[in-house]
Write a protein that holds these residues in place. Structure first.
Motif, PDB file in Angstrom:
ATOM      1  N   GLY A 219       2.555   5.823  -8.018  1.00 53.47           N
ATOM      2  CA  GLY A 219       1.684   6.858  -8.560  1.00 53.47           C
ATOM      3  C   GLY A 219       2.419   8.164  -8.786  1.00 53.47           C
ATOM      4  N   THR A 220       3.304   8.500  -7.853  1.00 54.70           N
ATOM      5  CA  THR A 220       4.080   9.719  -8.000  1.00 54.70           C
ATOM      6  C   THR A 220       5.008   9.630  -9.195  1.00 54.70           C
ATOM      7  OG1 THR A 220       3.985  10.090  -5.609  1.00 54.70           O
ATOM      8  CG2 THR A 220       5.693  11.255  -6.826  1.00 54.70           C
ATOM      9  N   ALA A 221       5.508   8.424  -9.456  1.00 55.63           N
ATOM     10  CA  ALA A 221       6.438   8.237 -10.568  1.00 55.63           C
ATOM     11  C   ALA A 221       5.719   8.186 -11.910  1.00 55.63           C
ATOM     12  CB  ALA A 221       7.239   6.956 -10.365  1.00 55.63           C
ATOM     13  N   GLY A 222       4.402   8.320 -11.898  1.00 58.49           N
ATOM     14  CA  GLY A 222       3.652   8.324 -13.147  1.00 58.49           C
ATOM     15  C   GLY A 222       3.399   6.940 -13.695  1.00 58.49           C
ATOM     16  N   SER A 223       3.230   5.944 -12.817  1.00 60.23           N
ATOM     17  CA  SER A 223       2.976   4.567 -13.244  1.00 60.23           C
ATOM     18  C   SER A 223       1.650   4.100 -12.660  1.00 60.23           C
ATOM     19  CB  SER A 223       4.106   3.642 -12.780  1.00 60.23           C
ATOM     20  OG  SER A 223       5.356   4.129 -13.212  1.00 60.23           O
ATOM     21  N   PRO A 224       0.522   4.616 -13.144  1.00 60.17           N
ATOM     22  CA  PRO A 224      -0.765   4.248 -12.553  1.00 60.17           C
ATOM     23  C   PRO A 224      -1.068   2.760 -12.652  1.00 60.17           C
ATOM     24  CG  PRO A 224      -1.078   5.468 -14.598  1.00 60.17           C
ATOM     25  CD  PRO A 224       0.369   5.585 -14.237  1.00 60.17           C
ATOM     26  N   GLY A 225      -0.623   2.101 -13.734  1.00 64.43           N
ATOM     27  CA  GLY A 225      -0.871   0.669 -13.861  1.00 64.43           C
ATOM     28  C   GLY A 225      -0.161  -0.113 -12.778  1.00 64.43           C
ATOM     29  N   GLU A 226       1.098   0.230 -12.509  1.00 69.17           N
ATOM     30  CA  GLU A 226       1.855  -0.443 -11.462  1.00 69.17           C
ATOM     31  C   GLU A 226       1.269  -0.127 -10.082  1.00 69.17           C
ATOM     32  OE1 GLU A 226       5.923   0.582 -11.811  1.00 69.17           O
ATOM     33  OE2 GLU A 226       6.247  -0.558 -13.655  1.00 69.17           O
ATOM     34  N   ALA A 227       0.862   1.123  -9.905  1.00 78.22           N
ATOM     35  CA  ALA A 227       0.260   1.513  -8.637  1.00 78.22           C
ATOM     36  C   ALA A 227      -1.022   0.721  -8.377  1.00 78.22           C
ATOM     37  CB  ALA A 227      -0.037   3.009  -8.637  1.00 78.22           C
ATOM     38  N   LEU A 228      -1.849   0.571  -9.389  1.00 70.26           N
ATOM     39  CA  LEU A 228      -3.085  -0.184  -9.253  1.00 70.26           C
ATOM     40  C   LEU A 228      -2.784  -1.650  -8.959  1.00 70.26           C
ATOM     41  CD1 LEU A 228      -6.126  -0.423  -9.345  1.00 70.26           C
ATOM     42  CD2 LEU A 228      -5.997  -0.593 -11.834  1.00 70.26           C
ATOM     43  N   ASP A 229      -1.809  -2.226  -9.639  1.00 69.41           N
ATOM     44  CA  ASP A 229      -1.422  -3.613  -9.370  1.00 69.41           C
ATOM     45  C   ASP A 229      -1.018  -3.780  -7.912  1.00 69.41           C
ATOM     46  OD1 ASP A 229      -1.903  -4.336 -11.974  1.00 69.41           O
ATOM     47  OD2 ASP A 229       0.198  -4.276 -12.594  1.00 69.41           O
ATOM     48  N   SER A 230      -0.306  -2.789  -7.378  1.00 67.36           N
ATOM     49  CA  SER A 230       0.128  -2.847  -5.995  1.00 67.36           C
ATOM     50  C   SER A 230      -1.054  -2.848  -5.036  1.00 67.36           C
ATOM     51  CB  SER A 230       1.058  -1.659  -5.696  1.00 67.36           C
ATOM     52  OG  SER A 230       1.452  -1.658  -4.345  1.00 67.36           O
TER      53      SER A 230
ATOM     54  N   SER B 130       0.826  -1.206   0.000  1.00 68.56           N
ATOM     55  CA  SER B 130       0.000   0.000   0.000  1.00 68.56           C
ATOM     56  C   SER B 130       0.861   1.257   0.000  1.00 68.56           C
ATOM     57  CB  SER B 130      -0.964   0.006   1.193  1.00 68.56           C
ATOM     58  OG  SER B 130      -0.270  -0.108   2.423  1.00 68.56           O
ATOM     59  N   ARG B 131       2.035   1.221   0.608  1.00 67.87           N
ATOM     60  CA  ARG B 131       2.943   2.376   0.547  1.00 67.87           C
ATOM     61  C   ARG B 131       3.567   2.497  -0.832  1.00 67.87           C
ATOM     62  NH1 ARG B 131       4.758   0.605   5.697  1.00 67.87           N
ATOM     63  NH2 ARG B 131       6.593  -0.304   4.711  1.00 67.87           N
ATOM     64  N   TRP B 132       3.906   1.373  -1.436  1.00 67.08           N
ATOM     65  CA  TRP B 132       4.534   1.395  -2.753  1.00 67.08           C
ATOM     66  C   TRP B 132       3.610   1.993  -3.794  1.00 67.08           C
ATOM     67  CZ3 TRP B 132       3.808  -0.855  -7.622  1.00 67.08           C
ATOM     68  CH2 TRP B 132       4.922  -0.812  -8.482  1.00 67.08           C
ATOM     69  N   ASP B 133       2.326   1.838  -3.589  1.00 70.68           N
ATOM     70  CA  ASP B 133       1.362   2.452  -4.507  1.00 70.68           C
ATOM     71  C   ASP B 133       1.579   3.950  -4.624  1.00 70.68           C
ATOM     72  OD1 ASP B 133      -1.280   3.336  -5.688  1.00 70.68           O
ATOM     73  OD2 ASP B 133      -1.507   4.023  -3.627  1.00 70.68           O
TER      74      ASP B 133
ATOM     75  N   MET C 289      -8.769   4.936  -8.124  1.00 72.45           N
ATOM     76  CA  MET C 289      -7.836   4.768  -9.237  1.00 72.45           C
ATOM     77  C   MET C 289      -8.504   4.037 -10.397  1.00 72.45           C
ATOM     78  SD  MET C 289      -3.965   3.297  -9.108  1.00 72.45           S
ATOM     79  CE  MET C 289      -3.548   4.680  -8.045  1.00 72.45           C
ATOM     80  N   GLN C 290      -9.286   3.015 -10.100  1.00 71.94           N
ATOM     81  CA  GLN C 290      -9.956   2.277 -11.168  1.00 71.94           C
ATOM     82  C   GLN C 290     -11.000   3.143 -11.865  1.00 71.94           C
ATOM     83  OE1 GLN C 290     -10.479  -1.463  -8.577  1.00 71.94           O
ATOM     84  NE2 GLN C 290     -10.247  -2.304 -10.631  1.00 71.94           N
ATOM     85  N   LEU C 291     -11.683   3.989 -11.112  1.00 74.26           N
ATOM     86  CA  LEU C 291     -12.620   4.921 -11.743  1.00 74.26           C
ATOM     87  C   LEU C 291     -11.886   5.897 -12.657  1.00 74.26           C
ATOM     88  CD1 LEU C 291     -15.003   5.665  -8.736  1.00 74.26           C
ATOM     89  CD2 LEU C 291     -15.649   4.575 -10.892  1.00 74.26           C
ATOM     90  N   SER C 292     -10.730   6.372 -12.223  1.00 75.59           N
ATOM     91  CA  SER C 292      -9.975   7.310 -13.046  1.00 75.59           C
ATOM     92  C   SER C 292      -9.445   6.651 -14.308  1.00 75.59           C
ATOM     93  CB  SER C 292      -8.817   7.908 -12.240  1.00 75.59           C
ATOM     94  OG  SER C 292      -7.793   6.950 -12.026  1.00 75.59           O
ATOM     95  N   LEU C 293      -9.292   5.313 -14.285  1.00 71.35           N
ATOM     96  CA  LEU C 293      -8.801   4.575 -15.443  1.00 71.35           C
ATOM     97  C   LEU C 293      -9.933   4.005 -16.299  1.00 71.35           C
ATOM     98  CD1 LEU C 293      -5.844   2.665 -13.729  1.00 71.35           C
ATOM     99  CD2 LEU C 293      -5.669   4.585 -15.327  1.00 71.35           C
ATOM    100  N   GLY C 294     -11.174   4.363 -15.975  1.00 73.98           N
ATOM    101  CA  GLY C 294     -12.310   3.904 -16.773  1.00 73.98           C
ATOM    102  C   GLY C 294     -12.725   2.470 -16.511  1.00 73.98           C
ATOM    103  N   GLN C 295     -12.401   1.936 -15.329  1.00 73.79           N
ATOM    104  CA  GLN C 295     -12.719   0.541 -15.016  1.00 73.79           C
ATOM    105  C   GLN C 295     -13.981   0.442 -14.155  1.00 73.79           C
ATOM    106  OE1 GLN C 295      -9.260  -1.395 -13.338  1.00 73.79           O
ATOM    107  NE2 GLN C 295      -7.947  -0.838 -15.044  1.00 73.79           N
TER     108      GLN C 295
END
Length: 260
Positions: free
Chosen positions: A115-126, A108-111, A169-175
């Motif tokens: 996210g800060t690094a601009g990797s929303p897919g990786e953040a969501l996976d986390s 949950s911290r790694w998310d 995050m999933q709402l922001s990604l259209g999921q």
């Protein structure tokens, strides 16, 4: 040897459950797991084991239970050395991969970092990996004991926080369609949790299920009025009005900013 507290207490060795059965040993192990890496005072452990009905021999009995727990740890995983005596109590040192709670905290911290690094897919996976660690309410088999009720509520709050972030995050990604089923389950589990109802409402609305979205609002409003005599907060009431007016902004794939 893996220790699990995000659900009923469970200990697994090579996919085989070896969870201790005696109540005092289970309570002792659960408290030390939740507090893993920090010294737990003898007073705290005594309170957890006897819930205020403390015998005069409690400190001696605690030493006996710690000795039995060390034997159990040695028998099943050779981990007796991880349970160390300190001047004012005991500390149980576990690696993140040995305790689901520590793994959850790291994921949950790694998310946030991802996210800060601009990797929303990786953040969501986390976040999704963190949520999958839960097997039910935290410490489900020890609830009812005052010390564990408090701990369990604290752990449940961690779960709620991560769930909210993941759904945003999933709402922001259209999921939105993907999360409707899980959201329905959660509104049953937490009937007065406004933010999760709001996320269900927006998910349903974006999926073309406007009537169900409005029904979700009616449901939480009735619950809050009947149970607490309160109206819903400004955020979810504003969302309700936006749905009634079919506000075009609701179709944007963006993070909800609701003051619920």
């Amino acid at each position: 040897m893996q220790f699990k507290v995000l659900g009923p207490l469970e200990v697994v060795v090579a996919d085989r459950a070896v969870t201790p059965q005696p109540a005092k040993i289970r309570s002792l192990l659960a408290m030390l797991c939740v507090k893993s890496g920090t010294v737990v005072s003898r007073e705290c452990l005594i309170d957890a084991l006897w819930a205020g009905d403390t015998p005069r021999t409690a400190r001696t009995a605690l030493q006996v239970y710690v000795s039995k727990l060390r034997k159990y740890l040695d028998l099943h995983g050779g981990l007796a050395g991880r349970l160390m005596t300190k001047p004012h109590g005991y500390v149980f040192e576990l690696e993140p991969e040995q305790l689901d709670l520590r793994e959850f905290d790291i994921l949950s911290r790694w998310d946030g970092e991802a996210g800060t690094a601009g990797s929303p897919g990786e953040a969501l996976d986390s976040l999704q990996a963190a949520c999958l660690l839960w097997r039910g309410p935290a410490l489900a088999d020890l609830r009812g004991l005052p010390a564990f009720d408090k701990l369990a509520r604290q752990l449940d709050e961690k779960r709620i926080n991560v769930l909210e972030r993941r759904f945003d995050m999933q709402l922001s990604l259209g999921q939105h369609k993907r999360i409707i089923g899980e959201l329905y389950g959660l509104v049953d589990e937490y009937p007065m949790w406004e933010s999760i109802h709001a996320q269900l409402m927006i998910s349903l609305y974006r999926s073309g299920r406007v009537a169900e979205s409005l029904e979700a609002y009616r449901r939480i409003r009735n619950t809050l009025v009947l149970e607490l005599g309160l109206e819903p907060g400004d955020g979810i009431r504003g969302l309700h009005q936006s749905i009634l007016g079919r506000d075009p902004a609701l179709d944007e794939e963006r993070k909800l900013s609701l003051a619920c």
